[in-house]
Design an enzyme around this catalytic site. Structure first.
Site, PDB file in Angstrom:
ATOM      1  CG  HIS A   5      -1.725   1.208   1.413  1.00  0.00           C
ATOM      2  ND1 HIS A   5      -1.677   1.988   2.539  1.00  0.00           N
ATOM      3  CD2 HIS A   5      -2.617   1.807   0.577  1.00  0.00           C
ATOM      4  CE1 HIS A   5      -2.516   3.009   2.401  1.00  0.00           C
ATOM      5  NE2 HIS A   5      -3.089   2.917   1.223  1.00  0.00           N
ATOM      6  CD  GLU A  25      -2.785   2.175  -3.216  1.00  0.00           C
ATOM      7  OE1 GLU A  25      -3.874   2.723  -3.032  1.00  0.00           O
ATOM      8  OE2 GLU A  25      -1.784   2.380  -2.484  1.00  0.00           O
ATOM      9  CG  ASP A  27      -1.598   7.251  -3.192  1.00  0.00           C
ATOM     10  OD1 ASP A  27      -2.754   6.813  -3.177  1.00  0.00           O
ATOM     11  OD2 ASP A  27      -0.761   7.018  -2.295  1.00  0.00           O
ATOM     12  CG  HIS A  41      -1.875   9.228   0.407  1.00  0.00           C
ATOM     13  ND1 HIS A  41      -2.497  10.060   1.316  1.00  0.00           N
ATOM     14  CD2 HIS A  41      -2.722   8.178   0.225  1.00  0.00           C
ATOM     15  CE1 HIS A  41      -3.661   9.536   1.661  1.00  0.00           C
ATOM     16  NE2 HIS A  41      -3.825   8.395   1.010  1.00  0.00           N
ATOM     17  CG  ASP A  85      -5.545   5.260  -4.673  1.00  0.00           C
ATOM     18  OD1 ASP A  85      -6.593   5.661  -5.218  1.00  0.00           O
ATOM     19  OD2 ASP A  85      -5.417   5.202  -3.438  1.00  0.00           O
TER      20      ASP A  85
END
EC number: 4.6.1.-
Length: 275
Positions: A5, A25, A27, A41, A85
């Site tokens: 993540h 993942e 962003d 993020h 993301d």
């Protein structure tokens, strides 16, 4: 699929793979015009994580291309899925189409290299809200206009905002999309979350003939007990800040004969049917 993540800095890619992730993942942050600028993020983010790590989006794509290209010195065979993301909730919905064009173009130029020895990983487009569905239309339009529709085979769609599953299906129907669809369910690791919606998603996935969910994953899991709970329900993937904890749980007697890590040979767009 063990999804690392918030892997937003280039040096974190290998760090998360070393911990056991086979998917990452990251962003994608846009400017006001829908141009993808950084993997970032920002505040607030998950408990116990630095929210400020980032890379230039195109440089990040250049790096993960090397990591997913057989024969490259940086190649890591375990990395089979990249989840983008897409921080579309930070820009106007009217810019979702422009954002889709931009991300598709940058993947063509920096990841797939328009067919010249590009990366091989599968790509999951994580879209926060159904109102941003024009991103998908733009992405597909761009691949078609650029003459690279072959990459559709590598691309999947996932709405991540915990919205009503039937609303999500309606939007997918409107777009004419009925394959390569994942469904996420979850919340930041700072808060607990029940399993009601997750169970509904799994039920739909397992309904014969239902096309609008082929895989389901839970996010962002940090406690081993919650990982076990999700695995017992039959998820296809777990997103975690601690991939090594997921690896450890998967080795437990209860799960070791039911689950294994996905490899490149496993098609992420097909429903898993137990033998």
């Amino acid at each position: 699929w063990i999804m690392g993540h918030m892997v937003n800095a280039i040096e974190q890619v290998d760090e998360f793979l070393d911990l056991g992730a086979n998917a990452i993942e990251f962003d994608v942050d846009f400017d006001d015009d829908g141009v993808a600028k950084y993997t970032h993020h920002g505040m607030p983010c998950d408990c116990g994580r630095s929210c400020t790590k980032y890379a230039v989006f195109t440089e990040y794509l250049d790096y993960v291309r090397q990591v997913t290209t057989p024969g490259d010195p940086k190649f890591r065979k375990e990395l089979v899925l990249l989840a983008l993301d897409l921080k579309l909730q930070r820009i106007s919905s009217e810019k979702a189409y422009a954002a889709g064009v931009d991300v598709a173009t940058k993947l063509l130029d920096h990841y797939w290299m328009r067919g010249w020895n590009g990366g091989r990983a599968y790509i999951l487009l994580n879209i926060p809200l159904v109102e941003d569905y024009e991103f998908i239309r733009a992405f597909k339009d761009t691949l078609r206009k650029e003459g690279h529709e072959q990459y559709n085979a590598k691309v999947g769609i996932n709405f991540t905002g915990n919205e009503d599953l039937d609303e999500i299906r309606e939007v997918l129907e409107k777009l004419g999309e009925d394959e390569h669809i994942w469904q996420a369910d979850g919340i930041t690791s700072c808060f607990p979350r029940g399993t009601e919606r997750l169970k509904k998603a799994l039920e739909k996935r397992d309904t014969p003939g239902y096309k609008y969910i082929s895989k389901v994953y839970a996010w962002t899991l940090v406690r081993s007990s919650i990982m076990r709970r999700s695995l017992r329900l039959g998820v296809d993937g777990v997103m975690s800040n601690y991939p090594d904890r997921v690896v450890k749980v998967l080795k437990e007697k209860e799960f070791s004969d039911k689950f294994r890590l996905a490899t490149y040979a496993d098609n992420p767009w097909e429903k898993f049917t137990p033998i």
